[in-house]
Design an enzyme around this catalytic site. Sequence first.
Site, PDB file in Angstrom:
ATOM      1  N   SER A  71      36.235  -6.424  33.853  1.00 47.72           N
ATOM      2  CA  SER A  71      35.180  -5.504  33.425  1.00 47.72           C
ATOM      3  C   SER A  71      34.150  -6.270  32.588  1.00 47.72           C
ATOM      4  O   SER A  71      33.573  -7.242  33.075  1.00 47.72           O
ATOM      5  CB  SER A  71      35.780  -4.324  32.666  1.00 47.72           C
ATOM      6  OG  SER A  71      34.823  -3.297  32.489  1.00 47.72           O
TER       7      SER A  71
ATOM      8  N   ASP B  68      40.336   1.627  59.220  1.00 48.54           N
ATOM      9  CA  ASP B  68      41.050   0.342  59.160  1.00 48.54           C
ATOM     10  C   ASP B  68      42.269   0.306  60.062  1.00 48.54           C
ATOM     11  O   ASP B  68      42.991  -0.693  60.095  1.00 48.54           O
ATOM     12  CB  ASP B  68      41.452   0.016  57.721  1.00 48.54           C
ATOM     13  CG  ASP B  68      42.242   1.140  57.059  1.00 48.54           C
ATOM     14  OD1 ASP B  68      43.032   1.819  57.752  1.00 48.54           O
ATOM     15  OD2 ASP B  68      42.066   1.364  55.848  1.00 48.54           O
TER      16      ASP B  68
ATOM     17  N   ALA C  29      44.937   2.496  59.954  1.00 52.00           N
ATOM     18  CA  ALA C  29      46.119   3.171  59.406  1.00 52.00           C
ATOM     19  C   ALA C  29      45.682   4.292  58.470  1.00 52.00           C
ATOM     20  O   ALA C  29      44.831   4.083  57.604  1.00 52.00           O
ATOM     21  CB  ALA C  29      47.008   2.183  58.659  1.00 52.00           C
TER      22      ALA C  29
ATOM     23  N   ASP D 296      37.438   1.398  42.317  1.00 56.21           N
ATOM     24  CA  ASP D 296      36.917   1.277  40.951  1.00 56.21           C
ATOM     25  C   ASP D 296      36.036   2.477  40.620  1.00 56.21           C
ATOM     26  O   ASP D 296      35.045   2.742  41.296  1.00 56.21           O
ATOM     27  CB  ASP D 296      36.123  -0.019  40.810  1.00 56.21           C
ATOM     28  CG  ASP D 296      35.866  -0.397  39.361  1.00 56.21           C
ATOM     29  OD1 ASP D 296      35.533   0.494  38.558  1.00 56.21           O
ATOM     30  OD2 ASP D 296      35.990  -1.590  39.024  1.00 56.21           O
TER      31      ASP D 296
ATOM     32  N   HIS E 180      39.810   0.752  38.326  1.00 57.12           N
ATOM     33  CA  HIS E 180      39.099  -0.195  37.465  1.00 57.12           C
ATOM     34  C   HIS E 180      40.081  -1.118  36.752  1.00 57.12           C
ATOM     35  O   HIS E 180      40.747  -0.719  35.790  1.00 57.12           O
ATOM     36  CB  HIS E 180      38.243   0.557  36.454  1.00 57.12           C
ATOM     37  CG  HIS E 180      37.370  -0.337  35.632  1.00 57.12           C
ATOM     38  ND1 HIS E 180      36.412  -1.148  36.199  1.00 57.12           N
ATOM     39  CD2 HIS E 180      37.318  -0.574  34.294  1.00 57.12           C
ATOM     40  CE1 HIS E 180      35.803  -1.826  35.252  1.00 57.12           C
ATOM     41  NE2 HIS E 180      36.339  -1.513  34.090  1.00 57.12           N
TER      42      HIS E 180
END
Length: 526
Positions: A188, A260, A262, A400, A440
């Site tokens: 961060s 993707d 799945a 995030d 995050h």
Amino acid sequence: MPSLRRLLPFLAAGSAALASQDTFQGKCTGFADKINLPNVRVNFVNYVPGGTNLSLPDNPTSCGTTSQVVSEDVCRIAMAVATSNSSEITLEAWLPQNYTGRFLSTGNGGLSGCIQYYDLAYTSGLGFATVGANSGHNGTSGEPFYHHPEVLEDFVHRSVHTGVVVGKQLTKLFYEEGFKKSYYLGCSTGGRQGFKSVQKYPNDFDGVVAGAPAFNMINLMSWSAHFYSITGPVGSDTYLSPDLWNITHKEILRQCDGIDGAEDGIIEDPSLCSPVLEAIICKPGQNTTECLTGKQAHTVREIFSPLYGVNGTLLYPRMQPGSEVMASSIMYNGQPFQYSADWYRYVVYENPNWDATKFSVRDAAVALKQNPFNLQTWDADISSFRKAGGKVLTYHGLMDQLISSENSKLYYARVAETMNVPPEELDEFYRFFQISGMAHCSGGDGAYGIGNQLVTYNDANPENNVLMAMVQWVEKGIAPETIRGAKFTNGTGSAVEYTRKHCRYPRRNVYKGPGNYTDENAWQCV
């Protein structure tokens, strides 16, 4: 009864261990008298045995940490280091008995002046001589920056660099062998600090691990501030309740989870996800607690759009889809984002009464023009770091909720364009990993346990630990192709449910089978 002869080796080993501990403890106890460094005032030097739950009575309340478990014997040195005639940093060095010859600096988070004791404990436990500072002020508010440019400069770049200079001197003074390599670990704001070191102090570190970096930080402050202008206050017709964000999230997964290959509740590449929300707009007579109004659907579309400036230039990329449930309680909660409000009140306008609800992109232009001490940390020419032999590894969670992962991709592209190098050449010194299912810095719905923090620790194998992967890259020349993450069954510290290998950018994970999605070998980086 075993013979005395058989016991002697064990008794000798035990005696040697106790003697080593006594020697280390004595060395630590007497170390304060040996410290005579410019601008350094030693507050105390304490020996802390492994297993201690260390009380932290002087840690600011807003930092949220009152104690820290210490896993290995360390010599704890607490100092104040003057950075100017009107500013100083609070610095701690934790020098472990199980020292591996490596030096490391930690970073900070948000606007905060909080020493991250969990990072000190984690990295010293792995044998690093570790330092951590308070970035020049105490607590999580931006108020200490008000009319104090020296304090602000500490936050921007001087705190970490000063800690490195002092920390390296202490390490050489305490250990006869000094240190062989130096590292950085932060996320961060800590990620931004890592890149500031790469850009401004290219000789400070051999290896930098910078997670979810808050670079492009002036525009990040503006981006975070602008969400209130989209959602409005709680109860307004543009505001979404947490329940409505849950409904929105389910629809986004319905549209994007399978891209993707799945359907596992994880979006591997949010850049491929452009949700169309008409499907959940309320039908005539439908209960509005189960669907979105047209205005609420517009709110979601605006949130998933980039922020542009007054002249139409891109300031900050969009929030990535998939993060909305966690972001709803922080970014879309019907209140101005506190860090952004503090930044504009205490730095940009130097007016504690500035009304954060009135933010507009015109304010963003004012802030960006100021860019004090180059807080932006957006310099893309990192050739000096490359020439110094440095390696930088960055990662960013694709869930995030505070910093868009798209921003890390944008910086990667800026570096490639500015330095005129293709990805295969960047790979020699700069690698970027997108961590699907990570929020995050930690947490999330996926395999976020990559060893970047104590709470994400699985083991110290370089394949499973991003910090030790950096050590292996620097010291053995083996660069990581993937970073294995662990999905914990019941949160941090619980058993591992499954693992997944996260790809080196610009590759992305695609499910190929034939195994279940929990089988890491069923996925392929393409």
